[in-house]
Write a protein that holds these residues in place. Structure first.
Motif, mmCIF file in Angstrom:
data_model
loop_
_atom_site.group_PDB
_atom_site.id
_atom_site.type_symbol
_atom_site.label_atom_id
_atom_site.label_comp_id
_atom_site.label_asym_id
_atom_site.label_seq_id
_atom_site.Cartn_x
_atom_site.Cartn_y
_atom_site.Cartn_z
ATOM 1 N N MET A 1 61.681 -19.681 32.434
ATOM 2 C CA MET A 1 61.463 -19.541 31.008
ATOM 3 C C MET A 1 59.989 -19.265 30.760
ATOM 4 O O MET A 1 59.133 -19.929 31.300
ATOM 5 N N GLN A 2 59.711 -18.281 29.935
ATOM 6 C CA GLN A 2 58.342 -17.948 29.578
ATOM 7 C C GLN A 2 58.069 -18.363 28.142
ATOM 8 O O GLN A 2 58.977 -18.396 27.315
ATOM 9 N N HIS A 3 56.815 -18.677 27.858
ATOM 10 C CA HIS A 3 56.400 -19.064 26.518
ATOM 11 C C HIS A 3 55.395 -18.047 25.996
ATOM 12 O O HIS A 3 54.514 -17.616 26.725
ATOM 13 N N ILE A 4 55.544 -17.703 24.730
ATOM 14 C CA ILE A 4 54.619 -16.781 24.083
ATOM 15 C C ILE A 4 54.121 -17.436 22.807
ATOM 16 O O ILE A 4 54.906 -17.945 22.014
ATOM 17 N N ASN A 5 52.810 -17.418 22.612
ATOM 18 C CA ASN A 5 52.215 -17.932 21.387
ATOM 19 C C ASN A 5 51.515 -16.769 20.691
ATOM 20 O O ASN A 5 50.604 -16.166 21.250
ATOM 21 N N LEU A 6 51.956 -16.449 19.503
ATOM 22 C CA LEU A 6 51.370 -15.354 18.731
ATOM 23 C C LEU A 6 50.497 -15.964 17.642
ATOM 24 O O LEU A 6 50.990 -16.669 16.766
ATOM 25 N N SER A 7 49.202 -15.720 17.718
ATOM 26 C CA SER A 7 48.297 -16.310 16.727
ATOM 27 C C SER A 7 47.318 -15.260 16.224
ATOM 28 O O SER A 7 47.079 -14.246 16.872
ATOM 29 N N GLY A 8 46.781 -15.512 15.052
ATOM 30 C CA GLY A 8 45.813 -14.607 14.454
ATOM 31 C C GLY A 8 45.485 -15.039 13.043
ATOM 32 O O GLY A 8 46.101 -15.936 12.484
ATOM 33 N N TYR A 9 44.511 -14.388 12.473
ATOM 34 C CA TYR A 9 44.098 -14.687 11.110
ATOM 35 C C TYR A 9 45.209 -14.331 10.121
ATOM 36 O O TYR A 9 46.042 -13.463 10.409
ATOM 37 N N PRO A 10 45.226 -14.968 8.947
ATOM 38 C CA PRO A 10 46.191 -14.580 7.913
ATOM 39 C C PRO A 10 46.068 -13.095 7.596
ATOM 40 O O PRO A 10 44.963 -12.565 7.475
ATOM 41 N N GLY A 11 47.205 -12.422 7.543
ATOM 42 C CA GLY A 11 47.218 -11.008 7.211
ATOM 43 C C GLY A 11 46.959 -10.091 8.392
ATOM 44 O O GLY A 11 46.848 -8.878 8.235
ATOM 45 N N ALA A 12 46.862 -10.654 9.598
ATOM 46 C CA ALA A 12 46.564 -9.843 10.784
ATOM 47 C C ALA A 12 47.769 -9.051 11.281
ATOM 48 O O ALA A 12 47.606 -8.160 12.100
ATOM 49 N N GLY A 13 48.968 -9.395 10.814
ATOM 50 C CA GLY A 13 50.162 -8.661 11.235
ATOM 51 C C GLY A 13 51.056 -9.418 12.199
ATOM 52 O O GLY A 13 51.902 -8.821 12.862
ATOM 53 N N LYS A 14 50.888 -10.734 12.297
ATOM 54 C CA LYS A 14 51.693 -11.539 13.218
ATOM 55 C C LYS A 14 53.181 -11.414 12.919
ATOM 56 O O LYS A 14 53.986 -11.226 13.842
ATOM 57 N N THR A 15 53.551 -11.488 11.661
ATOM 58 C CA THR A 15 54.966 -11.413 11.286
ATOM 59 C C THR A 15 55.550 -10.053 11.631
ATOM 60 O O THR A 15 56.676 -9.959 12.137
ATOM 61 N N THR A 16 54.804 -8.997 11.403
ATOM 62 C CA THR A 16 55.264 -7.645 11.739
ATOM 63 C C THR A 16 55.476 -7.506 13.241
ATOM 64 O O THR A 16 56.529 -7.026 13.694
ATOM 65 N N ILE A 17 54.515 -7.938 14.024
ATOM 66 C CA ILE A 17 54.629 -7.862 15.478
ATOM 67 C C ILE A 17 55.800 -8.706 15.965
ATOM 68 O O ILE A 17 56.594 -8.286 16.814
ATOM 69 N N PHE A 18 55.932 -9.892 15.420
ATOM 70 C CA PHE A 18 57.008 -10.799 15.822
ATOM 71 C C PHE A 18 58.372 -10.211 15.481
ATOM 72 O O PHE A 18 59.309 -10.278 16.287
ATOM 73 N N SER A 19 58.502 -9.605 14.317
ATOM 74 C CA SER A 19 59.770 -8.982 13.918
ATOM 75 C C SER A 19 60.140 -7.847 14.874
ATOM 76 O O SER A 19 61.301 -7.717 15.271
ATOM 77 N N LEU A 20 59.171 -7.032 15.253
ATOM 78 C CA LEU A 20 59.420 -5.946 16.200
ATOM 79 C C LEU A 20 59.806 -6.486 17.575
ATOM 80 O O LEU A 20 60.691 -5.952 18.253
ATOM 81 N N PHE A 21 59.166 -7.565 17.982
ATOM 82 C CA PHE A 21 59.480 -8.207 19.258
ATOM 83 C C PHE A 21 60.924 -8.712 19.258
ATOM 84 O O PHE A 21 61.663 -8.520 20.221
ATOM 85 N N LEU A 22 61.338 -9.346 18.150
ATOM 86 C CA LEU A 22 62.706 -9.865 18.063
ATOM 87 C C LEU A 22 63.744 -8.748 18.065
ATOM 88 O O LEU A 22 64.856 -8.938 18.572
ATOM 89 N N GLU A 23 63.401 -7.599 17.502
ATOM 90 C CA GLU A 23 64.322 -6.456 17.542
ATOM 91 C C GLU A 23 64.564 -6.018 18.980
ATOM 92 O O GLU A 23 65.682 -5.681 19.355
ATOM 93 N N LYS A 24 63.508 -6.021 19.774
ATOM 94 C CA LYS A 24 63.620 -5.577 21.165
ATOM 95 C C LYS A 24 64.215 -6.658 22.072
ATOM 96 O O LYS A 24 64.925 -6.350 23.025
ATOM 97 N N TYR A 25 63.936 -7.910 21.769
ATOM 98 C CA TYR A 25 64.398 -9.041 22.583
ATOM 99 C C TYR A 25 65.135 -10.055 21.701
ATOM 100 O O TYR A 25 64.626 -11.149 21.449
ATOM 101 N N PRO A 26 66.338 -9.723 21.247
ATOM 102 C CA PRO A 26 67.058 -10.601 20.313
ATOM 103 C C PRO A 26 67.481 -11.945 20.905
ATOM 104 O O PRO A 26 67.812 -12.872 20.166
#
Length: 70
Positions: A1-26
């Motif tokens: 099992m691998q762990h990924i932590n996505l962090s960044g400043y507010p408005g940096a695009g974390k939600t957008t990147i995360f949504s795209l990641f979930l599309e590819k790896y549901p």
């Protein structure tokens, strides 16, 4: 099992990147962050678990599923 932590400043695009990641790896298992702040307009349940201060203190005190306490 691998762990990924996505962090960044507010408005940096974390939600957008995360949504795209979930599309590819549901099959990804998402562990929501716990917050006591109010839910923002149009904010879903995917990224945060919204708790009152009282609920948070109870969970923290009894280690009821908070990853920091595991």
């Amino acid at each position: 099992m691998q762990h990924i932590n996505l962090s960044g400043y507010p408005g940096a695009g974390k939600t957008t990147i995360f949504s795209l990641f979930l599309e590819k790896y549901p099959e990804t298992v998402v562990v929501p962050k716990v917050t006591t702040r109010l839910r923002r307009p149009n904010e879903g349940d995917l990224e945060y678990l919204f708790l009152t201060q009282k609920e948070f203190k109870y969970k923290e005190a009894f280690s009821a599923g908070l990853i920091e306490n595991l």
